[in-house]
Design an enzyme around this catalytic site. Structure first.
Site, PDB file in Angstrom:
ATOM      1  CD1 TRP A  72       1.423  16.814  52.688  1.00  0.00           C
ATOM      2  CD2 TRP A  72       2.291  17.134  54.721  1.00  0.00           C
ATOM      3  NE1 TRP A  72       1.300  15.631  53.388  1.00  0.00           N
ATOM      4  CE2 TRP A  72       1.821  15.802  54.637  1.00  0.00           C
ATOM      5  CE3 TRP A  72       2.887  17.560  55.910  1.00  0.00           C
ATOM      6  CZ2 TRP A  72       1.931  14.904  55.686  1.00  0.00           C
ATOM      7  CZ3 TRP A  72       2.992  16.667  56.965  1.00  0.00           C
ATOM      8  CH2 TRP A  72       2.518  15.357  56.846  1.00  0.00           C
ATOM      9  CG  HIS A  73       2.473  20.600  58.175  1.00  0.00           C
ATOM     10  ND1 HIS A  73       3.629  20.728  57.424  1.00  0.00           N
ATOM     11  CD2 HIS A  73       2.757  19.686  59.148  1.00  0.00           C
ATOM     12  CE1 HIS A  73       4.564  19.929  57.928  1.00  0.00           C
ATOM     13  NE2 HIS A  73       4.066  19.295  58.963  1.00  0.00           N
ATOM     14  N   GLY A  74      -1.325  22.272  56.000  1.00  0.00           N
ATOM     15  CA  GLY A  74      -2.641  22.897  55.991  1.00  0.00           C
ATOM     16  C   GLY A  74      -2.690  24.108  55.082  1.00  0.00           C
TER      17      GLY A  74
END
Length: 471
Positions: free
Chosen positions: A328-330
């Protein structure tokens, strides 16, 4: 727009004055202010935000009105939001970057594929999912909504939940059933001014004085050309330094968001609770980015089955939840490793939990073991921040290799270590001073908050974007 910028201070003062001078237009004022705040740097991203918000609010309205098949509406609404997020963040996991130039001579496909990542898309996508999912699960109903379910009234309220400016860019992630019942006319007499001021001053201090000053040192970690010239102890110290910086930066942002919302009559969830003194990895995730942990648990871990389907399925659910939380962060291998490593730690800890009953019952021994385990958790968490900081897997491995096999002679001077220690002390105090003691003496607290505000103004570091703005 940055919370610590003069532009935000001016915007908030204008909004605050109009908000209570024109109580009949409070929602309209908040909507306009939120769009100005969001589109200040990138106004071209507003149409996407409005389109996603309108679609999610429409799906939610139909679910609440029992129009059509609620399950299908929920599925299509959430899928559409995930598709938008996937396009902007994960498209190059499935598409060769060279495809763009080869398939579009006029550059149209290339310009679409290389469109910049919209600010805060990860956060407002989660809010869209919460809005639709909470309506489907009937966690808020017409009785919870002031004004009922008139179409445009609900669309306005849904839009406010999704674009509310204190939390749109980097949270805290507030669930729809927590926020929607709060929407309504606010009175200045109900504003907790003292509490809000404490949150804002605390946040400004940890962002401007602590995080931005520490950032002048952690910048040495960014490129191999710089960190390879440092000694082993320097690299370890910088890793701890970044661990303090990311806490101060993100906790500072969350505090300013909570204080700003409180001045407008809205309650946002607390996002941090002394995470670096956690007693276990599961306890760490109950203390760090609490709103994200709670969201992943409620909307991913439990729907996957939680711990209801046996030990092996529980381990899989824990691992999958944390790995997806990392992604989700990248869309980078480093983020996946960061999330997966936390998932493995949670699984190992859960598997070893029966051993706890055989630990010595002697209080001093047990306390020493617990203290040692808490220190171990901080070490592991700080090491894993390396994959979060560098975001390039090869660079992270090279950093670790340099720690193990690099030079022993320090490249930093004593005054530089002293400066790091000075900026790190507030983080230590925030974790080690019990809350009941820190709030006992009103005069002492007034002096402390006055000192924090003074340092935030006169010894602030070079203003940096909040770390979580990139997500």
């Amino acid at each position: 727009m940055n919370f610590v910028s003069p532009e935000y201070a001016l915007l908030f003062c204008v909004v605050f004055a109009l908000y209570y001078l024109l109580p009949r237009h409070q929602l309209a004022i908040l909507l306009v202010a939120s769009l100005v705040f969001y589109g200040w740097a990138q106004p071209l991203e507003i149409p996407l935000l409005l389109a996603v918000s309108f679609g999610s609010s429409s799906a939610t309205y139909l679910i609440l009105r029992q129009r059509g098949n609620p399950r299908k509406l929920m599925f299509y609404g959430i899928s559409a939001n995930l598709a938008v997020l996937a396009f902007f963040k994960y498209k190059f996991l499935a598409i060769d970057p060279g495809f763009a130039a080869a398939s579009s001579p006029n550059g149209l496909v290339e310009s679409i594929l290389y469109a910049p990542l919209p600010i805060g898309i990860s956060f407002y996508t989660f809010h869209c999912i919460s809005l639709i999912g909470d309506a489907y699960r009937q966690q808020f109903t017409e009785a919870d909504l002031r004004g009922g379910l008139r179409y445009w009234h609900f669309m306005r309220n849904g839009l406010l939940y999704l674009v509310f400016f204190p939390q749109i860019v980097a949270g805290p992630i507030v669930k729809a059933h927590q926020f929607m019942p709060q929407i309504g006319k606010k009175s200045m007499s109900d504003v907790p001014f003292s509490e809000a001021a404490k949150w804002i001053i605390w946040g400004l201090f940890f962002k401007s004085f602590v995080a931005d000053n520490l950032a002048q040192f952690t910048v040495w970690m960014d490129q191999p050309a710089t960190f390879q010239g440092l000694g082993r102890f320097d690299l370890v110290a910088l890793l701890c330094c970044y661990s303090y910086q990311i806490f101060a930066d993100f906790a500072g942002y969350s505090a300013i968001a909570i204080g700003s919302a409180a001045l407008l009559g809205y309650r946002l969830p607390i996002n941090f609770n002394r995470p670096y003194v956690a007693r276990s990895f599961s306890d760490f995730w109950r203390r760090w980015h609490i709103s994200l942990s709670s969201f992943l648990r409620e909307y991913l871990y439990i729907p996957l089955g939680g711990n209801r389907r046996g030990p092996m399925r529980t381990y899989f659910n824990l691992f999958a939840t944390m790995a997806l939380g990392g992604l989700w962060h990248g869309a980078d291998l480093s983020f996946l490793i960061w999330g997966a490593a936390h998932g493995v730690a949670l699984c190992v800890e859960r598997a070893a939990s029966p051993v706890v009953r055989f630990l010595p019952s002697n209080g001093a021994v047990l306390k020493a073991l617990q203290l040692g385990y808490s220190a171990w958790i901080f070490v592991v968490v700080s090491c894993l921040w390396l994959f979060f900081k560098l975001q390039t897997f090869d660079h992270a491995l090279l950093y670790i290799k340099t720690i193990l096999y690099g030079q022993t002679q320090s490249a930093f001077q004593a005054y530089q270590y002293a400066a790091v220690a000075i900026y790190a002390i507030p983080v230590l105090l925030a974790h080690l001073v019990p809350k009941r003691i820190s709030e006992k003496d009103n005069l002492l607290m007034a002096v402390c908050y006055g000192a924090m505000l003074t340092l935030s103004i006169f010894d602030k570091g070079p203003t940096d974007a909040f770390i979580y703005f990139q997500f």
